[in-house]
Design an enzyme around this catalytic site. Sequence first.
Site, mmCIF file in Angstrom:
data_model
loop_
_atom_site.group_PDB
_atom_site.id
_atom_site.type_symbol
_atom_site.label_atom_id
_atom_site.label_comp_id
_atom_site.label_asym_id
_atom_site.label_seq_id
_atom_site.Cartn_x
_atom_site.Cartn_y
_atom_site.Cartn_z
ATOM 1 N N ASN A 208 7.306 5.400 28.990
ATOM 2 C CA ASN A 208 5.893 5.070 28.809
ATOM 3 C C ASN A 208 5.336 4.535 30.136
ATOM 4 O O ASN A 208 6.046 4.510 31.137
ATOM 5 C CB ASN A 208 5.723 4.052 27.668
ATOM 6 C CG ASN A 208 6.562 2.814 27.922
ATOM 7 O OD1 ASN A 208 6.318 2.084 28.873
ATOM 8 N ND2 ASN A 208 7.579 2.591 27.088
ATOM 9 N N ASP A 277 10.431 3.574 21.085
ATOM 10 C CA ASP A 277 10.780 3.478 19.664
ATOM 11 C C ASP A 277 11.795 4.546 19.262
ATOM 12 O O ASP A 277 12.547 4.360 18.317
ATOM 13 C CB ASP A 277 9.510 3.620 18.813
ATOM 14 C CG ASP A 277 8.638 2.381 18.913
ATOM 15 O OD1 ASP A 277 9.209 1.269 18.983
ATOM 16 O OD2 ASP A 277 7.397 2.516 18.972
ATOM 17 N N LYS A 287 21.231 20.148 32.732
ATOM 18 C CA LYS A 287 19.776 20.369 32.664
ATOM 19 C C LYS A 287 19.454 21.497 31.675
ATOM 20 O O LYS A 287 20.069 22.571 31.735
ATOM 21 C CB LYS A 287 19.278 20.735 34.070
ATOM 22 C CG LYS A 287 17.792 20.880 34.169
ATOM 23 C CD LYS A 287 17.399 21.246 35.587
ATOM 24 C CE LYS A 287 15.924 21.579 35.658
ATOM 25 N NZ LYS A 287 15.552 22.122 36.957
ATOM 26 N N PRO A 303 16.918 0.812 17.925
ATOM 27 C CA PRO A 303 16.919 -0.494 17.246
ATOM 28 C C PRO A 303 15.675 -1.278 17.640
ATOM 29 O O PRO A 303 15.234 -1.186 18.786
ATOM 30 C CB PRO A 303 18.178 -1.174 17.794
ATOM 31 C CG PRO A 303 18.488 -0.468 19.073
ATOM 32 C CD PRO A 303 17.992 0.936 18.917
ATOM 33 N N ASP A 304 15.098 -2.025 16.697
ATOM 34 C CA ASP A 304 13.972 -2.901 17.038
ATOM 35 C C ASP A 304 14.556 -4.249 17.457
ATOM 36 O O ASP A 304 15.035 -5.030 16.626
ATOM 37 C CB ASP A 304 13.003 -3.056 15.862
ATOM 38 C CG ASP A 304 11.705 -3.735 16.307
ATOM 39 O OD1 ASP A 304 11.780 -4.797 16.957
ATOM 40 O OD2 ASP A 304 10.633 -3.191 16.024
HETATM 41 O O1 PMT Z 1 4.219 -3.532 32.083
HETATM 42 P P1 PMT Z 1 2.712 -3.475 32.305
HETATM 43 O O2 PMT Z 1 2.297 -2.238 33.051
HETATM 44 O O3 PMT Z 1 2.202 -4.731 32.952
HETATM 45 O O4 PMT Z 1 2.022 -3.355 30.890
HETATM 46 C C1 PMT Z 1 2.050 -4.437 30.001
HETATM 47 C C2 PMT Z 1 2.325 -3.999 28.561
HETATM 48 C C3 PMT Z 1 1.157 -3.135 28.070
HETATM 49 C C4 PMT Z 1 3.620 -3.158 28.499
HETATM 50 C C5 PMT Z 1 2.484 -5.317 27.721
HETATM 51 O O5 PMT Z 1 1.306 -6.053 27.801
HETATM 52 C C6 PMT Z 1 2.797 -4.982 26.269
HETATM 53 O O6 PMT Z 1 1.930 -4.780 25.444
HETATM 54 N N1 PMT Z 1 4.113 -4.946 25.916
HETATM 55 C C7 PMT Z 1 4.611 -4.546 24.602
HETATM 56 C C8 PMT Z 1 4.670 -3.039 24.501
HETATM 57 C C9 PMT Z 1 5.217 -2.569 23.162
HETATM 58 O O7 PMT Z 1 6.257 -2.011 23.105
HETATM 59 O O8 PMT Z 1 4.471 -2.916 22.133
HETATM 60 P P2 PMT Z 1 4.804 -2.481 20.577
HETATM 61 O O9 PMT Z 1 3.564 -2.867 19.882
HETATM 62 O O10 PMT Z 1 5.258 -1.057 20.529
HETATM 63 O O11 PMT Z 1 6.026 -3.387 20.182
HETATM 64 C C10 PMT Z 1 5.834 -4.665 19.583
HETATM 65 C C11 PMT Z 1 6.869 -5.656 20.088
HETATM 66 O O12 PMT Z 1 8.178 -5.258 19.650
HETATM 67 C C12 PMT Z 1 6.951 -5.784 21.585
HETATM 68 O O13 PMT Z 1 7.130 -7.135 21.909
HETATM 69 C C13 PMT Z 1 8.180 -4.953 21.965
HETATM 70 O O14 PMT Z 1 8.846 -5.476 23.114
HETATM 71 C C14 PMT Z 1 9.058 -5.129 20.733
HETATM 72 N N2 PMT Z 1 9.935 -3.958 20.472
HETATM 73 C C15 PMT Z 1 9.395 -2.741 20.218
HETATM 74 C C16 PMT Z 1 10.234 -1.679 19.922
HETATM 75 C C17 PMT Z 1 11.612 -1.884 19.892
HETATM 76 N N3 PMT Z 1 12.446 -0.892 19.618
HETATM 77 N N4 PMT Z 1 12.116 -3.091 20.151
HETATM 78 C C18 PMT Z 1 11.296 -4.141 20.441
HETATM 79 O O15 PMT Z 1 11.775 -5.254 20.686
#
Ligand code: PMT
Length: 398
Positions: A208, A277, A287, A303-304
């Site tokens: 991403n 995710d 490749k 895994p989350d």
């Molecule tokens: O890195 P930058 O360019 O400065 O950008 C900042 C940012 C946009 C990445 C940051 O501000 C941000 O929003 N980070 C979280 C991104 C994210 O994965 O959001 P989510 O809504 O998909 O996930 C929710 C939370 O669960 C997050 O804290 C994530 O770290 C956590 N997560 C998600 C998926 C996963 N498999 N495991 C997790 O722990």
Amino acid sequence: MLNNKKIILGVCGGIAAYKAIELLRLLTKAGAEVHVIMTRAAREFITPLTFQTLSSNPVHTELFNLIAEQEIGHISLADRADLFIVAPATANVIGKIAAGIADDILTTTVMATKAPVLFAPAMNVNMFTNPIYQENEQKLRRLGYLFEAPVSGTLACGWEGAGKLAAPEAIFESAVTALTKKTLTGLRLLITAGPTREEIDPVRYISNHSSGKMGYALARAARRRGAQVLLISGPTALTAPGGVTVVNVTTAGEMQREVMARVAGCDAVIKAAAVADYRPLVRNSVKIKKKADSVTMELVKNPDILAGLGGMERRPFLVGFAAETDALSANAEKKLSEKNLDMIVANDVTLTDAGFNVDTNRALLLFRDGSCSECGLMSKEQLAGTILDHLAQHLAER
Ligand code: PMT
């Protein structure tokens, strides 16, 4: 960042004196009011006019200058300072201060100030390792004076070794740290940053747009506030913040392993990383050749990590992020509750001045007790400070 801060920059005589110009530029750019004091020897290397022009303030060179003393005396300068930086600091000046000698404007003002004093020494390696110099430095450290250690390299005198003035950025960082209130001293924080990469084959991956800027800003700000910081970072182009332990990972699986192995003993976890995710079910070892007109790839859920932390019996204070493209508040609230978090930072990643890969952000902070706080457009450094202020307050109330 340094608005309303008054800093004295003392410049001693050494070839590194020219680097004090860059330090002055960093300090003024951050909003500090800088007053420069130069020793007689410093003026052999660089002119006061350069510092005067860049600081927009008169440069102090003489202890008994009648006009300067009338306008702003050296004692008044010492009293008004929030921080005194001596860069470059020579063995001679450090030795004089350690011995209590105040025989020029710089040493006298250092002696008279109640502000923290930060020395950035620069000298020949044999002078630096000389037990006399080392004893002087240790004495000053014991008395609470701060030091930004010189680095190793080829010195102006031709010798190799320690004695090169630290980078202006490193001295600047120490200055900001010295001026930051220590609201997180004694606390251990685990912060994640950046994207993860899930390999499809040896040349392609799913990822991403995360640059890591938000997570690194949090790590830097937490360190400045006195926390012990462990930063678990996906691949980024950023330089590790000084004083922070960094563990580099690539995939969500690696990030999960490192987080779970290191979370014990942490007071808080902040998950700013954008974790993929899904990952490909199969990683091709060679490749994938371009043959078919369309390709279908099966993805499996990663895994989350955050939800895993939320499910722990004895868990640290948990701060999640929510990167949303719609229904910001509702989606973030759902994540706060489903992942059992204490706080979530919701950002709208469709905005051009917020979210991924920019220096600014806008966020909605939601808390477990149902309260919320809106943060308008600000730098990621400022948002990091605001998040940590809330964190410090909640940890103190626990
Ligand atoms: O890195 P930058 O360019 O400065 O950008 C900042 C940012 C946009 C990445 C940051 O501000 C941000 O929003 N980070 C979280 C991104 C994210 O994965 O959001 P989510 O809504 O998909 O996930 C929710 C939370 O669960 C997050 O804290 C994530 O770290 C956590 N997560 C998600 C998926 C996963 N498999 N495991 C997790 O722990």
